[in-house]
Design a protein around this motif. Structure first.
Motif, PDB file in Angstrom:
ATOM      1  N   LYS A 175       0.665  -1.460   0.059  1.00 26.54           N
ATOM      2  CA  LYS A 175       0.117  -0.038   0.021  1.00 26.54           C
ATOM      3  C   LYS A 175       0.902   1.050   0.106  1.00 26.54           C
ATOM      4  N   PHE A 180       1.305   4.498   1.635  1.00 27.64           N
ATOM      5  CA  PHE A 180       1.772   4.563   2.730  1.00 27.64           C
ATOM      6  C   PHE A 180       2.197   6.656   3.539  1.00 27.64           C
ATOM      7  N   ILE A 209       1.141  -0.720  11.039  1.00 25.42           N
ATOM      8  CA  ILE A 209       1.921  -1.070  10.339  1.00 25.42           C
ATOM      9  C   ILE A 209       0.809  -1.838   9.449  1.00 25.42           C
ATOM     10  N   GLU A 210       1.145  -3.328  10.543  1.00 28.83           N
ATOM     11  CA  GLU A 210       0.247  -4.248  10.004  1.00 28.83           C
ATOM     12  C   GLU A 210      -1.681  -3.907   9.298  1.00 28.83           C
ATOM     13  N   GLY A 254      -2.579  -0.749   8.947  1.00 30.96           N
ATOM     14  CA  GLY A 254      -2.679  -0.197   8.127  1.00 30.96           C
ATOM     15  C   GLY A 254      -2.280  -0.982   6.477  1.00 30.96           C
ATOM     16  N   VAL A 255      -2.083  -2.612   6.422  1.00 30.54           N
ATOM     17  CA  VAL A 255      -2.330  -2.918   4.945  1.00 30.54           C
ATOM     18  C   VAL A 255      -3.731  -4.184   5.047  1.00 30.54           C
ATOM     19  N   GLN A 256      -4.095  -4.181   6.465  1.00 28.22           N
ATOM     20  CA  GLN A 256      -4.927  -4.933   6.205  1.00 28.22           C
ATOM     21  C   GLN A 256      -5.916  -4.706   6.225  1.00 28.22           C
ATOM     22  N   SER A 257      -6.813  -3.026   7.074  1.00 33.75           N
ATOM     23  CA  SER A 257      -7.666  -2.704   6.828  1.00 33.75           C
ATOM     24  C   SER A 257      -8.323  -1.621   5.984  1.00 33.75           C
ATOM     25  N   ASP A 258      -9.392  -1.823   5.542  1.00 31.27           N
ATOM     26  CA  ASP A 258     -10.030  -0.715   4.346  1.00 31.27           C
ATOM     27  C   ASP A 258      -9.426   0.363   4.556  1.00 31.27           C
TER      28      ASP A 258
END
Lengths: 135, 130
Positions: free
Chosen positions: A5, A7, B116-117, B119-123
């Motif tokens: 993603k 960031f 961070i995880e 942020g990556v995993q969530s919509d």
């Protein structure tokens, strides 16, 4: 983790009056291990975080600015500085640390990580980012 | 939608924790999934069980704990921020030689990778603070 993603870390505060700047940098360094597409923007008093030749000794707080030099080694090489914030504080890019990285796609040539952007461009950066962390 | 929340400010001093709590509650009521709530900066102080707020006021820490029990929320306190501010669980007390713990039931201490995880995993990752 396969998902990548975009960031964006938004740094808006001066380096030593509060702990936000230091703890923001800690997030960036830990986050670098996750192989995400990372950009940093410095705006408002956040531009002071990148000031050259910092000496925080009299304040008793740790001068963490040398750590910014390590970002290039962690593939964090998109550092944006908002022009309006710099100008409002009587500064130019020459007052800031010249952060660099080695471009593995270009025979490890040393390149600048620093980019001067307008407030409009900061807006676009936020628009195209998927995860915006503001400190 | 899968949502994560970051709380950057301590209880009472700042409204961020109240706003985050109300947001999480509303999101759950609407049927969204809360993947994680991550407490950073002074936000880690939302996870002490030793606070005694006046009886006619809300109990911010207890409220998070109750909500976590009700919805099996993952309330994560950043270890680096917690060490600076003295939020301690059994593991931290053991590792750092502390003579007490103060973590509230329903919270756990873990690393920044959890943010961070999230942020990556969530919509969506929604940040509360200034």
């Amino acid at each position: 983790m396969s998902d990548i993603k975009k960031f964006l870390y938004v740094n808006r505060r001066a380096p030593y009056g509060t702990v936000y700047a230091l703890e923001s940098l800690e997030v960036v360094l830990i986050g670098a291990a996750f192989d995400q597409d990372v950009s940093l923007v410095f705006m408002d008093d956040g531009v002071f975080q990148l000031k050259k030749d910092q000496n925080s000794e009299a304040s008793g707080m740790k001068n963490f600015s040398p750590t910014f030099n390590a970002l290039g080694d962690y593939d964090v090489n998109k550092i944006y500085v908002e022009k309006e914030s710099l100008e409002a504080r009587g500064m130019t890019m020459d007052d800031l640390m010249a952060l660099t990285y080695e471009d593995e796609d270009d025979d490890w040539a040393e390149k600048s990580s620093m980019h001067l952007v307008s407030a409009d461009e900061v807006r676009d950066l936020m628009e195209e980012s998927e995860v915006v962390l503001s400190f | 939608m899968k949502i994560s929340v970051q709380v950057n400010e301590g209880p009472y001093q700042h409204q961020a924790s109240d706003s985050a709590y109300n947001f999480v509650k509303a999101a759950l009521e609407k049927g969204h999934e809360i993947f994680r709530v991550f407490f950073y900066h002074d936000g880690v102080n939302n996870g002490t069980r030793l606070a005694t707020p006046p009886q006619d006021d809300r109990n911010v820490q207890q409220r998070w704990s109750d909500l976590s029990k009700e919805h099996e929320l993952d309330l994560v306190i950043c270890v680096a921020a917690a060490q600076r501010r003295g939020i301690v669980d059994d593991g931290e007390a053991e590792r750092n030689g502390k003579d007490a713990t103060n973590i509230m039931d329903g919270f756990r201490i873990s690393g920044l990778g959890q943010l961070i995880e999230a942020g990556v995993q969530s919509d969506r990752l929604v940040v509360f603070g200034d």
